[in-house]
Motif scaffolding. Structure first.
Motif, PDB file in Angstrom:
ATOM      1  N   UNK A   1       0.833  -1.210   0.000  1.00 28.60           N
ATOM      2  CA  UNK A   1       0.000   0.000   0.000  1.00 28.60           C
ATOM      3  C   UNK A   1       0.862   1.253   0.000  1.00 28.60           C
ATOM      4  N   UNK A   2       1.984   1.202   0.685  1.00 23.68           N
ATOM      5  CA  UNK A   2       2.882   2.369   0.656  1.00 23.68           C
ATOM      6  C   UNK A   2       3.345   2.663  -0.766  1.00 23.68           C
ATOM      7  N   UNK A   3       3.637   1.618  -1.530  1.00 27.79           N
ATOM      8  CA  UNK A   3       4.068   1.843  -2.918  1.00 27.79           C
ATOM      9  C   UNK A   3       2.936   2.448  -3.746  1.00 27.79           C
ATOM     10  N   UNK A   4       1.711   2.011  -3.504  1.00 26.22           N
ATOM     11  CA  UNK A   4       0.576   2.568  -4.246  1.00 26.22           C
ATOM     12  C   UNK A   4       0.340   4.020  -3.865  1.00 26.22           C
ATOM     13  N   UNK A   5       0.483   4.325  -2.580  1.00 22.34           N
ATOM     14  CA  UNK A   5       0.327   5.708  -2.128  1.00 22.34           C
ATOM     15  C   UNK A   5       1.462   6.572  -2.703  1.00 22.34           C
ATOM     16  N   UNK A   6       2.647   6.015  -2.758  1.00 22.06           N
ATOM     17  CA  UNK A   6       3.788   6.770  -3.308  1.00 22.06           C
ATOM     18  C   UNK A   6       3.495   7.241  -4.729  1.00 22.06           C
ATOM     19  N   UNK A   7       2.791   6.404  -5.487  1.00 17.08           N
ATOM     20  CA  UNK A   7       2.503   6.732  -6.883  1.00 17.08           C
ATOM     21  C   UNK A   7       1.258   7.610  -7.025  1.00 17.08           C
ATOM     22  N   UNK A   8       0.624   7.941  -5.911  1.00 15.95           N
ATOM     23  CA  UNK A   8      -0.579   8.782  -5.916  1.00 15.95           C
ATOM     24  C   UNK A   8      -0.185  10.245  -5.664  1.00 15.95           C
ATOM     25  N   UNK A   9      -0.700  11.171  -6.476  1.00 16.81           N
ATOM     26  CA  UNK A   9      -0.360  12.583  -6.245  1.00 16.81           C
ATOM     27  C   UNK A   9      -0.989  13.131  -4.975  1.00 16.81           C
ATOM     28  N   UNK A  10      -0.565  14.314  -4.606  1.00 17.36           N
ATOM     29  CA  UNK A  10      -1.029  15.071  -3.442  1.00 17.36           C
ATOM     30  C   UNK A  10      -0.520  14.448  -2.146  1.00 17.36           C
ATOM     31  N   UNK A  11      -0.679  15.184  -1.055  1.00 18.36           N
ATOM     32  CA  UNK A  11      -0.103  14.798   0.235  1.00 18.36           C
ATOM     33  C   UNK A  11      -1.029  13.824   0.952  1.00 18.36           C
ATOM     34  N   UNK A  12      -0.615  12.559   1.006  1.00 16.83           N
ATOM     35  CA  UNK A  12      -1.467  11.529   1.586  1.00 16.83           C
ATOM     36  C   UNK A  12      -1.704  11.760   3.074  1.00 16.83           C
ATOM     37  N   UNK A  13      -0.764  12.428   3.733  1.00 12.70           N
ATOM     38  CA  UNK A  13      -0.927  12.729   5.161  1.00 12.70           C
ATOM     39  C   UNK A  13      -1.727  14.001   5.364  1.00 12.70           C
TER      40      UNK A  13
END
Lengths: 404, 404
Positions: free
Chosen positions: A63-75
């Motif tokens: 999931x971290x890798x998928x979030x890494x590839x997602x734009x904008x600030x996930x936090x």
């Protein structure tokens, strides 16, 4: 370093790759046996003062890798600009949670926050390691060859102008595209990379590094329109007159200011509309269209530079390595080593914090309305692989019969 | 059919795939031994009356393929809406050049042009075969399941809202994105395909198929903002009040009209700015941002649906096949045959020309501010492969210490 707790947070405007840095910190930190927990603060420094933390140690690597590839600030992010009292509160929370490593991903305001927190920890004798990780689509951090987030936004701007140029060639007229960048014109200048043939647009580029004069602008547009039968123009939202007054304030009656005391330049189409109106009324050109790229240029999902992704990941990883194996707080910076290769260094925080880089003179043409080849060489490798390309028909003209 | 000369032209607003259709005509026509020359008219019907023709027979197949993959109209386009006298002039030129096949790629105005030219040829006893090839990002051609160009523009809009939603989640507030579509809301509705999680935006969608009431709009925004702590809104440029008056005219003092008598809705940020101002002043929400997608949504290079590319090519190829092996003029239409598969038919010109399709009721939710699952199923396969996706952190919350 005993508690083994790490905190990472994201500040300022989101980018297409800021999650790469957050994930870089998280995954790299988990490789160190002295790290017990990795916390993520929600909405930047505000999440620290509110103690709104996620335990990133409980995320899966997938999931971290998928979030890494997602734009904008996930936090989540924040526009809060901490003063010294705010930083004291940050420091109190870090101490209460026994957090001994603080990583803040952001621009020059974020670097300044890290600087103050770092000083307070030192004054209090608390063993905190504070690292600033660069991020800004404006590319205005000093000490860096370029900043993560800029290449992807630049790619969007280049692709947008490549397309707008094709559209304008099909239905000729004047097209004004307004690009983000309050003080630094890098992102607006990236429009030049959308140009392929000599008569392609953008035919004129207006940067905040040069004084904007309306009369000169209108004369430039008139000349380009007469030469090409059309005109594509890139304008920075931050263009200003000789007194430093933003051109947009000529129009806007009520100006919204954010907590940083900055005039709101984005999220309104006013500047483009004002300039289009001037071109229509003063030059008598009928088809004049203006677009304000707005949030599309920093948030569009599916337009990202692979070089930017890789480097954003690396600055996160390097931040952890500098923190674990170094003996100083600082700001991670990108250095260019070859054409094209980079390396990373840690600069003292006061060399980066609160400072603003603008476009170097060597990147701006003599005319002030174009970029130089030095800028094209600077930017091209950052845009990454797979840049779309535009082609033209070359067919021979057919002889006229009726109008012969 | 004796001269073997073919003419192809492109009209109206460019799309990401309109060159696929032009190249489809050109390459397919060259497979017919009775075709001697393929001309392309520059800037649509205007290029016909001016006899501005390119000989596409002298293009290489390699360059044609590269042009096919390039957005916007490679032959140039026009906004000219021919009256009967204009069509007579078109017919005179076709006859002078002994052109016996006329292919016009465009929307419903272009279909009407083909219809009149077809009638004039029949009346004059001139052996002309006239075929209209569909194209419009508005998806408003009757008789078609959807129109080439729409899927790629819809993909841009979906990706833009996916990104804007992520940006808005990171820095909460209200975001208004204004999307093209004068009478048909299909493109605005495509914003719904950018939504992944239940609390994702767009939270509200305003279509020209429903009456826009400012008070109702403000109440909707207030409710969504209270529920989600933020609000992402998709608004069609064509929203209008109960009297059919465009909302944008509430703001615009001077309204530019084009040759078709249409109010200028695109190329200005006025509608987004007006709505943002209302939200700020009436709801007291501070962070309100508006973007007008403008020309980016139809011209952006590097955001295209592969399904759209394929179908745009096929309508061009089929147009030639219908012309060569059929015995009637007509308009090529796309029929959906499966989930997902299409086939092509030729409809009589008067069944398509000058008519406007709007969104069917079954595609619009009861509330009028969302789409139905029927619409999601309708649109999803059109967006093509490789749609970017958004992921979230799932990390566990950390217990507070100071604020406990």
């Amino acid at each position: 370093m005993s508690s083994g707790k790490i905190l990472v947070a994201q500040g300022g405007g989101p980018t297409a790759v800021i999650n790469q840095s957050m994930v870089g910190v998280t995954l790299e930190a988990r490789r160190f046996r002295n790290v017990t927990r990795i916390y993520g603060a929600l909405h930047g420094v505000r999440g620290i003062v509110n103690e709104d933390f996620l335990d990133l140690t409980q995320e899966t690597s997938h999931n971290l890798e998928l979030v890494a590839a997602t734009p904008s600030s996930a936090l989540g992010s924040t526009r809060d600009k901490p003063d010294t009292a705010y930083c004291t509160r940050i420091f109190d929370v870090l101490r209460a949670h026994e957090i001994e490593h603080f990583f803040y991903i952001g621009g020059n305001d974020s670097a300044d926050t890290v600087r103050i927190v770092s000083e307070q920890a030192r004054a209090a004798g608390y063993p905190l390691r504070s690292i600033h990780i660069p991020k800004t689509i404006d590319n205005d951090l000093v000490g860096n060859d370029h900043t993560p987030g800029f290449p992807s936004a630049a790619r969007f701007v280049a692709q947008a102008f490549a397309g707008a140029n094709l559209d304008n060639a099909a239905l000729p007229g004047v097209y004004v595209g307004v690009v983000m960048g309050r003080h630094a014109g890098f992102l607006t200048a990236a429009s030049a990379l959308g140009k392929k043939f000599p008569d392609d647009g953008p035919h004129l580029i207006y940067l905040p590094e040069r004084v904007f004069e309306l009369e000169r602008f209108l004369a430039d547009v008139k000349a380009a329109y007469e030469r090409y039968g059309r005109c594509v123009i890139a304008v920075s939202e931050g263009v200003h007159d000789a007194a430093g007054e933003p051109i947009i304030t000529l129009l806007a009656k009520e100006i919204e200011k954010d907590a940083h005391g900055n005039v709101q330049l984005s999220g309104t189409g006013a500047l483009a509309d004002l300039l289009c109106e001037e071109i229509k009324s003063r030059l008598g050109i009928k088809r004049v269209r203006g677009d304000t790229f707005g949030y599309l240029q920093r948030s569009f999902i599916g337009c990202v530079s692979d070089v930017d992704q890789r480097e954003a990941r690396e600055v996160g990883e390097k931040a952890v390595q500098f923190a674990m194996w170094g003996n100083a707080d600082g700001s991670v910076v990108i250095r260019r080593m070859g054409f094209y290769s980079v390396d990373y260094e840690l600069l003292p925080l006061d060399q980066v914090a609160g400072k603003t880089r603008t476009m170097e003179d060597e990147f701006i043409s003599e005319s002030g309305t174009d970029v130089t080849d030095a800028f094209r060489l600077y930017l091209r490798p950052l845009l990454g692989s797979g840049m779309p390309d535009a082609f033209r028909l070359r067919g021979a003209r057919v002889d006229k019969i009726l109008a012969r």
